[in-house]
Scaffold this active site. Structure first.
Site, PDB file in Angstrom:
ATOM      1  N   ARG A 104       0.830  -1.215   0.000  1.00  0.00           N
ATOM      2  CA  ARG A 104       0.000   0.000   0.000  1.00  0.00           C
ATOM      3  C   ARG A 104       0.862   1.262   0.000  1.00  0.00           C
ATOM      4  O   ARG A 104       0.610   2.198  -0.746  1.00  0.00           O
ATOM      5  CB  ARG A 104      -0.949   0.022   1.198  1.00  0.00           C
ATOM      6  CG  ARG A 104      -2.086  -0.961   1.093  1.00  0.00           C
ATOM      7  CD  ARG A 104      -2.998  -0.877   2.300  1.00  0.00           C
ATOM      8  NE  ARG A 104      -2.224  -1.116   3.518  1.00  0.00           N
ATOM      9  CZ  ARG A 104      -2.528  -0.617   4.710  1.00  0.00           C
ATOM     10  NH1 ARG A 104      -3.569   0.160   4.858  1.00  0.00           N
ATOM     11  NH2 ARG A 104      -1.790  -0.903   5.759  1.00  0.00           N
ATOM     12  N   ASN A 163      -6.216  -2.458   1.793  1.00  0.00           N
ATOM     13  CA  ASN A 163      -6.240  -3.908   1.984  1.00  0.00           C
ATOM     14  C   ASN A 163      -7.684  -4.394   2.019  1.00  0.00           C
ATOM     15  O   ASN A 163      -8.572  -3.708   2.523  1.00  0.00           O
ATOM     16  CB  ASN A 163      -5.566  -4.297   3.300  1.00  0.00           C
ATOM     17  CG  ASN A 163      -4.058  -4.173   3.237  1.00  0.00           C
ATOM     18  OD1 ASN A 163      -3.465  -4.158   2.171  1.00  0.00           O
ATOM     19  ND2 ASN A 163      -3.444  -4.079   4.401  1.00  0.00           N
TER      20      ASN A 163
END
Length: 139
Positions: free
Chosen positions: A66, A84
């Site tokens: 990320r 996520n």
């Protein structure tokens, strides 16, 4: 519309046609004097925007995916979000110039150093449908 990795490198059937018509239009002289034909020919390349939704599967959580994706999106000047999912995948929304979005898609196929990407599913969205002002990291 789902796309695969190599689809981003394939030319669309409509791209070569305007380039073939443009020299003929300028050669006959009716558009060259007005200048409107040249401005219209150049505008689509610079104004072309693309918005995508991607699901990245594999070992993509707990490896800085990320954070790295957010940095890559910022580097490319895109807006969007990366987060996520509960099933272990990562979801990415990205919007910006089509060429830069294509670069982001290519990056998604390998991700950061410690990631191991198994698959990437790309879905095109309506251009301009994201209202983000930056590329952010969710959850």
């Amino acid at each position: 519309m789902e796309r695969r990795f190599f689809d981003i490198f394939r030319r669309q059937p409509s791209n070569p046609e305007p380039a073939a018509e443009a020299p003929a239009a300028r050669a006959d002289g009716d558009r060259a004097a007005g200048g409107s034909g040249e401005a219209n020919d150049a505008a689509p390349a610079s104004d072309r925007h693309r918005t995508i939704h991607a699901i990245v599967s594999g070992r993509v959580q707990g490896v800085g995916f990320r954070w790295s994706c957010m940095e890559e999106g910022e580097r490319l000047g895109l807006v969007g979000e990366v987060r996520n999912l509960d099933d272990g995948d990562v979801e990415v929304f990205a919007q910006g110039p089509a060429d830069d979005v294509a670069r982001m898609i290519a990056w998604l196929y390998h991700g950061p150093r410690w990631a191991s990407v198994a698959s990437v599913r790309i879905t095109d969205m309506n251009p301009g449908s994201l209202r983000h002002r930056a590329f952010i990291m969710g959850n």
